[in-house]
Design a protein around this motif. Sequence first.
Motif, PDB file in Angstrom:
ATOM      1  N   GLY A  13       0.825  -1.209   0.000  1.00  0.00           N
ATOM      2  CA  GLY A  13       0.000   0.000   0.000  1.00  0.00           C
ATOM      3  C   GLY A  13       0.857   1.257   0.000  1.00  0.00           C
ATOM      4  N   THR A  34       0.700  -9.637   1.894  1.00  0.00           N
ATOM      5  CA  THR A  34      -0.252  -9.124   0.894  1.00  0.00           C
ATOM      6  C   THR A  34      -1.266 -10.207   0.562  1.00  0.00           C
ATOM      7  OG1 THR A  34      -0.485  -8.278  -1.372  1.00  0.00           O
ATOM      8  CG2 THR A  34       1.337  -9.807  -1.001  1.00  0.00           C
ATOM      9  N   SER A  36      -2.243 -10.317  -2.439  1.00  0.00           N
ATOM     10  CA  SER A  36      -2.029 -10.459  -3.879  1.00  0.00           C
ATOM     11  C   SER A  36      -0.577 -10.792  -4.218  1.00  0.00           C
ATOM     12  CB  SER A  36      -2.427  -9.136  -4.551  1.00  0.00           C
ATOM     13  OG  SER A  36      -1.705  -8.931  -5.729  1.00  0.00           O
ATOM     14  N   LYS A  39       1.020  -8.327  -6.598  1.00  0.00           N
ATOM     15  CA  LYS A  39       1.515  -7.053  -6.051  1.00  0.00           C
ATOM     16  C   LYS A  39       2.840  -7.273  -5.327  1.00  0.00           C
ATOM     17  CE  LYS A  39      -2.776  -4.987  -4.579  1.00  0.00           C
ATOM     18  NZ  LYS A  39      -3.327  -4.210  -3.477  1.00  0.00           N
ATOM     19  N   ASP A  60      -4.795 -13.857   3.860  1.00  0.00           N
ATOM     20  CA  ASP A  60      -6.174 -13.762   3.383  1.00  0.00           C
ATOM     21  C   ASP A  60      -6.760 -12.396   3.698  1.00  0.00           C
ATOM     22  OD1 ASP A  60      -5.970 -16.383   2.579  1.00  0.00           O
ATOM     23  OD2 ASP A  60      -6.726 -17.164   4.502  1.00  0.00           O
ATOM     24  N   ASP A  61      -7.858 -12.102   3.051  1.00  0.00           N
ATOM     25  CA  ASP A  61      -8.568 -10.856   3.326  1.00  0.00           C
ATOM     26  C   ASP A  61      -9.015 -10.852   4.799  1.00  0.00           C
ATOM     27  OD1 ASP A  61     -10.236  -8.704   1.381  1.00  0.00           O
ATOM     28  OD2 ASP A  61     -11.033  -8.994   3.399  1.00  0.00           O
ATOM     29  N   THR A 126      -0.430   1.274  12.578  1.00  0.00           N
ATOM     30  CA  THR A 126      -0.816   2.507  11.876  1.00  0.00           C
ATOM     31  C   THR A 126      -2.284   2.749  12.160  1.00  0.00           C
ATOM     32  OG1 THR A 126       0.633   1.778  10.101  1.00  0.00           O
ATOM     33  CG2 THR A 126      -0.674   3.754   9.695  1.00  0.00           C
ATOM     34  N   TYR A 173     -15.406   4.959   8.547  1.00  0.00           N
ATOM     35  CA  TYR A 173     -13.946   4.812   8.514  1.00  0.00           C
ATOM     36  C   TYR A 173     -13.360   5.278   9.853  1.00  0.00           C
ATOM     37  CZ  TYR A 173      -9.030   5.735   7.544  1.00  0.00           C
ATOM     38  OH  TYR A 173      -7.653   5.761   7.631  1.00  0.00           O
ATOM     39  N   PRO A 203      -2.673  12.201  10.393  1.00  0.00           N
ATOM     40  CA  PRO A 203      -3.793  12.755   9.626  1.00  0.00           C
ATOM     41  C   PRO A 203      -3.599  12.441   8.139  1.00  0.00           C
ATOM     42  CG  PRO A 203      -2.190  14.470  10.082  1.00  0.00           C
ATOM     43  CD  PRO A 203      -1.612  13.181  10.635  1.00  0.00           C
ATOM     44  N   THR A 205      -2.274  11.814   4.669  1.00  0.00           N
ATOM     45  CA  THR A 205      -0.885  11.509   4.312  1.00  0.00           C
ATOM     46  C   THR A 205      -0.740  11.636   2.801  1.00  0.00           C
ATOM     47  OG1 THR A 205      -0.854  10.028   6.206  1.00  0.00           O
ATOM     48  CG2 THR A 205       0.919   9.768   4.595  1.00  0.00           C
ATOM     49  N   ASN A 220      -3.880   6.145  -4.467  1.00  0.00           N
ATOM     50  CA  ASN A 220      -4.569   5.901  -3.200  1.00  0.00           C
ATOM     51  C   ASN A 220      -5.449   7.100  -2.839  1.00  0.00           C
ATOM     52  OD1 ASN A 220      -1.823   7.043  -2.843  1.00  0.00           O
ATOM     53  ND2 ASN A 220      -2.688   7.481  -0.847  1.00  0.00           N
TER      54      ASN A 220
HETATM   55  N1  NAP Z   1      -3.416   7.544   3.409  1.00  0.00           N
HETATM   56  C1  NAP Z   1      -3.775   8.321   4.421  1.00  0.00           C
HETATM   57  O1  NAP Z   1      -4.012   9.539   4.249  1.00  0.00           O
HETATM   58  C2  NAP Z   1      -3.877   7.742   5.822  1.00  0.00           C
HETATM   59  C3  NAP Z   1      -3.983   8.641   6.896  1.00  0.00           C
HETATM   60  C4  NAP Z   1      -4.043   8.130   8.195  1.00  0.00           C
HETATM   61  C5  NAP Z   1      -3.996   6.761   8.416  1.00  0.00           C
HETATM   62  N2  NAP Z   1      -3.908   5.915   7.347  1.00  0.00           N
HETATM   63  C6  NAP Z   1      -3.845   4.479   7.624  1.00  0.00           C
HETATM   64  O2  NAP Z   1      -2.644   3.983   7.062  1.00  0.00           O
HETATM   65  C7  NAP Z   1      -2.810   2.624   6.672  1.00  0.00           C
HETATM   66  C8  NAP Z   1      -2.377   2.440   5.228  1.00  0.00           C
HETATM   67  O3  NAP Z   1      -3.113   3.332   4.421  1.00  0.00           O
HETATM   68  P1  NAP Z   1      -2.752   3.553   2.898  1.00  0.00           P
HETATM   69  O4  NAP Z   1      -3.167   4.909   2.518  1.00  0.00           O
HETATM   70  O5  NAP Z   1      -1.364   3.110   2.674  1.00  0.00           O
HETATM   71  O6  NAP Z   1      -3.780   2.536   2.238  1.00  0.00           O
HETATM   72  P2  NAP Z   1      -3.640   1.616   0.953  1.00  0.00           P
HETATM   73  O7  NAP Z   1      -2.728   2.198  -0.053  1.00  0.00           O
HETATM   74  O8  NAP Z   1      -5.048   1.319   0.557  1.00  0.00           O
HETATM   75  O9  NAP Z   1      -2.954   0.304   1.513  1.00  0.00           O
HETATM   76  C9  NAP Z   1      -3.569  -0.508   2.457  1.00  0.00           C
HETATM   77  C10 NAP Z   1      -3.116  -1.945   2.280  1.00  0.00           C
HETATM   78  O10 NAP Z   1      -3.841  -2.742   3.204  1.00  0.00           O
HETATM   79  C11 NAP Z   1      -4.152  -3.991   2.616  1.00  0.00           C
HETATM   80  N3  NAP Z   1      -5.583  -4.244   2.792  1.00  0.00           N
HETATM   81  C12 NAP Z   1      -6.609  -3.426   2.437  1.00  0.00           C
HETATM   82  N4  NAP Z   1      -7.767  -4.012   2.705  1.00  0.00           N
HETATM   83  C13 NAP Z   1      -7.488  -5.220   3.233  1.00  0.00           C
HETATM   84  C14 NAP Z   1      -8.283  -6.310   3.666  1.00  0.00           C
HETATM   85  N5  NAP Z   1      -9.625  -6.272   3.610  1.00  0.00           N
HETATM   86  N6  NAP Z   1      -7.662  -7.407   4.130  1.00  0.00           N
HETATM   87  C15 NAP Z   1      -6.307  -7.488   4.162  1.00  0.00           C
HETATM   88  N7  NAP Z   1      -5.498  -6.500   3.747  1.00  0.00           N
HETATM   89  C16 NAP Z   1      -6.093  -5.380   3.288  1.00  0.00           C
HETATM   90  C17 NAP Z   1      -3.857  -3.893   1.114  1.00  0.00           C
HETATM   91  O11 NAP Z   1      -2.817  -4.801   0.790  1.00  0.00           O
HETATM   92  P3  NAP Z   1      -2.986  -5.988  -0.309  1.00  0.00           P
HETATM   93  O12 NAP Z   1      -3.951  -5.504  -1.345  1.00  0.00           O
HETATM   94  O13 NAP Z   1      -1.594  -6.156  -0.827  1.00  0.00           O
HETATM   95  O14 NAP Z   1      -3.464  -7.156   0.445  1.00  0.00           O
HETATM   96  C18 NAP Z   1      -3.390  -2.469   0.902  1.00  0.00           C
HETATM   97  O15 NAP Z   1      -2.223  -2.406   0.102  1.00  0.00           O
HETATM   98  C19 NAP Z   1      -4.262   2.283   6.927  1.00  0.00           C
HETATM   99  O16 NAP Z   1      -4.329   1.652   8.190  1.00  0.00           O
HETATM  100  C20 NAP Z   1      -4.950   3.654   6.975  1.00  0.00           C
HETATM  101  O17 NAP Z   1      -6.099   3.622   7.769  1.00  0.00           O
HETATM  102  C21 NAP Z   1      -3.850   6.370   6.047  1.00  0.00           C
END
Ligand code: NAP
Length: 348
Positions: A13, A34, A36, A39, A60-61, A126, A173, A203, A205, A220
């Motif tokens: 991610g 992962t 996938s 990926k 797994d999911d 996280t 969320y 906050p 990112t 993302n």
């Molecule tokens: N981006 C932001 O602005 C932000 C801000 C604050 C906190 N966060 C937190 O930071 C973390 C990462 O966020 P991100 O922006 O990097 O998100 P992202 O790009 O969507 O990556 C999240 C990863 O989590 C895995 N995932 C998603 N759904 C899943 C499921 N149902 N089961 C198992 N694995 C799952 C996926 O990996 P695979 O597809 O490879 O399995 C995906 O690559 C999250 O906890 C999010 O809440 C993000």
Amino acid sequence: MEINSILVTGATGFIGAHIVDALLARGLRVRGATRSPAKGAAMLKARPQYADRLEFVQIDDFEKPGGLADAVRGVDGIIHTASLFTYDTTNNETELIIPAINGVKAVFEAAASATNPVAIKRIVLTSSFASVIDVARNAQTPLAPYFTYTGSDWNPLSYEEAAAPTTSAVVAYRGSKKFAERAAWEFITEKKPAFDLVALCPPMTFGPVVHPVDSVEKLNESNAMLWKVASGEALPVARVPFWIDVRDLAEAHVNALLKEEVGGKRYTPTAPERFSYGLAADIIKGEFEGLKGKVSGESQDVDESYGLDGGSAGRELAFQYRGFRETVRDLVQQALEMQRVEKAGAAI
Ligand SMILES: NC(=O)c1ccc[n+]([C@@H]2O[C@H](COP(=O)([O-])OP(=O)(O)OC[C@H]3O[C@@H](n4cnc5c(N)ncnc54)[C@H](OP(=O)(O)O)[C@@H]3O)[C@@H](O)[C@H]2O)c1
């Protein structure tokens, strides 16, 4: 703290891939989890220089977690970043909230049951500012006295409110992050495992991507907002004026894992400078001549009505915050290049 081999969930991610790179840059061994294999293979292909220290395992999911017993085998630290970050849902409780909680429980249970030669010492989770902010307090009229959120604050949202069918995905969320993080702290208090926990609650990112992204339209969720601004769409309104560069957040995660004295702490890493999408638009117009006529000219106020403590994380986790200009410039530059390559490919 001596940690050498780290499992990173969500390693493919946006944030997770930067964490993988920051760990590898420190000479550590990384196992990415992962769902996938494709990926995982793409991540490996992009990092041939780390073939001896980077591997991927399939899990797994979190809808029905599995594969974590194998994933934790042999590691001595975990960074659990995988979670669902989307506002595109039809059932918030089953698609967002339950999987986020399941993911935490499954990772923590696997870590506590692991019979590794070297014990797992710490999990860095996280979480999000979403699990800290009290939206009702911010919306009070007349405005509540100026208040600075810190890692001691918790979003007061109840499970019932978060999971109600009428609740928006944004609120759900926030609930998913709060209840998943709560499950992590409860696990530590109730099960008293050999490892401790550090939670990071960042906050919004933003920043350049190092994970596999098929097209600029598939950025993302958070970066997609900046790309909308660069693409000339109407300016979105920032829900919160706080943000952090993904590269700084990755450093924060690595130091949260390795600094022994921060065990048990909860931080809100956030850049000192606030943002609005209007500010992003001004930066984009100033940095990219070709986008000047395209990006909205609308001005937006930056919300100064409340604060968020990024100083504690910066000091105790020993990293520097980048400025918004650098972050926006680096992401937009990369996205424009992705778009150029896509268009060139389509023209062949
Ligand atoms: N981006 C932001 O602005 C932000 C801000 C604050 C906190 N966060 C937190 O930071 C973390 C990462 O966020 P991100 O922006 O990097 O998100 P992202 O790009 O969507 O990556 C999240 C990863 O989590 C895995 N995932 C998603 N759904 C899943 C499921 N149902 N089961 C198992 N694995 C799952 C996926 O990996 P695979 O597809 O490879 O399995 C995906 O690559 C999250 O906890 C999010 O809440 C993000």
